[in-house]
Scaffold this motif. Structure first.
Motif, PDB file in Angstrom:
ATOM      1  N   PRO A   5       0.827  -1.217   0.000  1.00 22.05           N
ATOM      2  CA  PRO A   5       0.000   0.000   0.000  1.00 22.05           C
ATOM      3  C   PRO A   5       0.852   1.255   0.000  1.00 22.05           C
ATOM      4  N   GLY A   6       0.522   2.168  -0.903  1.00 18.46           N
ATOM      5  CA  GLY A   6       1.249   3.415  -1.013  1.00 18.46           C
ATOM      6  C   GLY A   6       2.419   3.371  -1.968  1.00 18.46           C
ATOM      7  N   ASN A   7       2.753   2.160  -2.432  1.00 21.19           N
ATOM      8  CA  ASN A   7       3.864   2.023  -3.374  1.00 21.19           C
ATOM      9  C   ASN A   7       3.349   1.561  -4.737  1.00 21.19           C
ATOM     10  N   GLU A   8       4.190   1.735  -5.735  1.00 22.17           N
ATOM     11  CA  GLU A   8       3.840   1.253  -7.060  1.00 22.17           C
ATOM     12  C   GLU A   8       3.990  -0.266  -7.127  1.00 22.17           C
ATOM     13  N   ARG A   9       3.244  -0.866  -8.033  1.00 18.18           N
ATOM     14  CA  ARG A   9       3.369  -2.294  -8.253  1.00 18.18           C
ATOM     15  C   ARG A   9       4.724  -2.562  -8.907  1.00 18.18           C
ATOM     16  N   GLU A  10       5.447  -3.544  -8.408  1.00 14.13           N
ATOM     17  CA  GLU A  10       6.770  -3.841  -8.939  1.00 14.13           C
ATOM     18  C   GLU A  10       6.840  -5.268  -9.465  1.00 14.13           C
ATOM     19  N   SER A  11       7.608  -5.437 -10.517  1.00 12.02           N
ATOM     20  CA  SER A  11       7.814  -6.753 -11.085  1.00 12.02           C
ATOM     21  C   SER A  11       8.767  -7.549 -10.202  1.00 12.02           C
ATOM     22  N   VAL A  12       8.399  -8.788  -9.944  1.00 15.67           N
ATOM     23  CA  VAL A  12       9.196  -9.655  -9.090  1.00 15.67           C
ATOM     24  C   VAL A  12       9.928 -10.707  -9.914  1.00 15.67           C
ATOM     25  N   SER A  18      13.223 -18.555   1.868  1.00 10.44           N
ATOM     26  CA  SER A  18      13.960 -17.583   2.690  1.00 10.44           C
ATOM     27  C   SER A  18      13.234 -16.252   2.732  1.00 10.44           C
ATOM     28  N   LEU A  19      11.956 -16.313   3.000  1.00 15.89           N
ATOM     29  CA  LEU A  19      11.145 -15.095   2.975  1.00 15.89           C
ATOM     30  C   LEU A  19      11.563 -14.119   4.055  1.00 15.89           C
ATOM     31  N   LYS A  20      11.447 -12.837   3.715  1.00 17.83           N
ATOM     32  CA  LYS A  20      11.806 -11.751   4.619  1.00 17.83           C
ATOM     33  C   LYS A  20      10.574 -10.888   4.882  1.00 17.83           C
ATOM     34  N   PRO A  21      10.547 -10.176   5.997  1.00 23.70           N
ATOM     35  CA  PRO A  21       9.406  -9.284   6.255  1.00 23.70           C
ATOM     36  C   PRO A  21       9.158  -8.297   5.114  1.00 23.70           C
ATOM     37  N   GLU A  22      10.216  -7.868   4.453  1.00 25.00           N
ATOM     38  CA  GLU A  22      10.043  -6.913   3.351  1.00 25.00           C
ATOM     39  C   GLU A  22       9.417  -7.534   2.103  1.00 25.00           C
ATOM     40  N   ASP A  23       9.213  -8.852   2.116  1.00 23.56           N
ATOM     41  CA  ASP A  23       8.488  -9.506   1.019  1.00 23.56           C
ATOM     42  C   ASP A  23       6.974  -9.401   1.203  1.00 23.56           C
ATOM     43  N   THR A  24       6.556  -8.893   2.346  1.00 18.43           N
ATOM     44  CA  THR A  24       5.128  -8.739   2.616  1.00 18.43           C
ATOM     45  C   THR A  24       4.500  -7.796   1.598  1.00 18.43           C
ATOM     46  N   ALA A  25       3.462  -8.263   0.931  1.00 18.53           N
ATOM     47  CA  ALA A  25       2.797  -7.492  -0.123  1.00 18.53           C
ATOM     48  C   ALA A  25       1.625  -8.298  -0.659  1.00 18.53           C
ATOM     49  N   VAL A  26       0.851  -7.656  -1.507  1.00 15.36           N
ATOM     50  CA  VAL A  26      -0.131  -8.379  -2.314  1.00 15.36           C
ATOM     51  C   VAL A  26       0.558  -8.765  -3.618  1.00 15.36           C
ATOM     52  N   TYR A  27       0.491 -10.028  -3.948  1.00 11.36           N
ATOM     53  CA  TYR A  27       1.146 -10.538  -5.146  1.00 11.36           C
ATOM     54  C   TYR A  27       0.110 -10.764  -6.245  1.00 11.36           C
ATOM     55  N   TYR A  28       0.453 -10.304  -7.438  1.00  7.78           N
ATOM     56  CA  TYR A  28      -0.441 -10.415  -8.592  1.00  7.78           C
ATOM     57  C   TYR A  28       0.262 -11.169  -9.721  1.00  7.78           C
ATOM     58  N   CYS A  29      -0.456 -12.033 -10.369  1.00 10.11           N
ATOM     59  CA  CYS A  29       0.094 -12.628 -11.589  1.00 10.11           C
ATOM     60  C   CYS A  29      -0.453 -11.868 -12.804  1.00 10.11           C
ATOM     61  N   ASN A  30       0.364 -11.811 -13.808  1.00 11.56           N
ATOM     62  CA  ASN A  30       0.010 -11.158 -15.068  1.00 11.56           C
ATOM     63  C   ASN A  30       0.338 -12.089 -16.210  1.00 11.56           C
ATOM     64  N   ALA A  31      -0.585 -12.185 -17.154  1.00 15.49           N
ATOM     65  CA  ALA A  31      -0.364 -13.021 -18.328  1.00 15.49           C
ATOM     66  C   ALA A  31      -0.582 -12.204 -19.583  1.00 15.49           C
ATOM     67  N   ARG A  32       0.331 -12.349 -20.523  1.00 15.03           N
ATOM     68  CA  ARG A  32       0.208 -11.704 -21.834  1.00 15.03           C
ATOM     69  C   ARG A  32       0.216 -12.783 -22.903  1.00 15.03           C
ATOM     70  N   GLY A  33      -0.680 -12.629 -23.841  1.00 16.01           N
ATOM     71  CA  GLY A  33      -0.759 -13.613 -24.906  1.00 16.01           C
ATOM     72  C   GLY A  33      -1.782 -13.185 -25.925  1.00 16.01           C
ATOM     73  N   TYR A  34      -2.430 -14.190 -26.526  1.00 18.85           N
ATOM     74  CA  TYR A  34      -3.434 -13.863 -27.527  1.00 18.85           C
ATOM     75  C   TYR A  34      -4.502 -14.950 -27.572  1.00 18.85           C
TER      76      TYR A  34
END
Length: 119
Positions: free
Chosen positions: A41-48, A84-100
């Protein structure tokens, strides 16, 4: 119409592991690339992590060596193994698919799944 359904989020202690899954459903479609994003929250969505149709992968520096992205083309699914998860990995995770589809290209998102890592 291609829809994405995510699963696998949850709460874990630091150092633990979680696996996220995302499955695409619909008719007559091909997924070219998958990408996992996360957002605090408050940050931009980032690619993981991302994976192409031929299996080429790319990771954010912050998760290299800890996260692994994989795909199952037969199941139209992508996975994110998070170790090896860290507290800073806490976030909402989204999957994205591109295709046709047989009608048009698509660029679709899952609904998001919460990952919480406690120290």
């Amino acid at each position: 119409q291609v829809q994405l359904a995510e699963s696998g989020g949850g709460s874990v202690q630091a150092g633990g592991s979680l696996t996220l899954s995302c499955a695409a459903s619909g008719s007559r479609f091909t997924v070219n690339s998958w990408t996992w994003y996360r957002q605090v929250p408050g940050n931009e969505r980032e690619s993981v992590a991302a994976i192409t149709s031929i299996g080429t992968t790319n990771y954010a520096d912050s998760v290299k060596g800890r996260f692994t992205i994989s795909r199952d083309n037969a199941k139209n699914s992508v996975y994110l193994q998070m170790d090896s998860l860290k507290p800073e990995d806490t976030a909402v995770y989204y999957c994205n698919a591109r295709g046709y589809t047989d009608r048009a290209p698509f660029n679709n998102w899952g609904q998001g799944t919460q990952v919480t890592v406690s120290s």
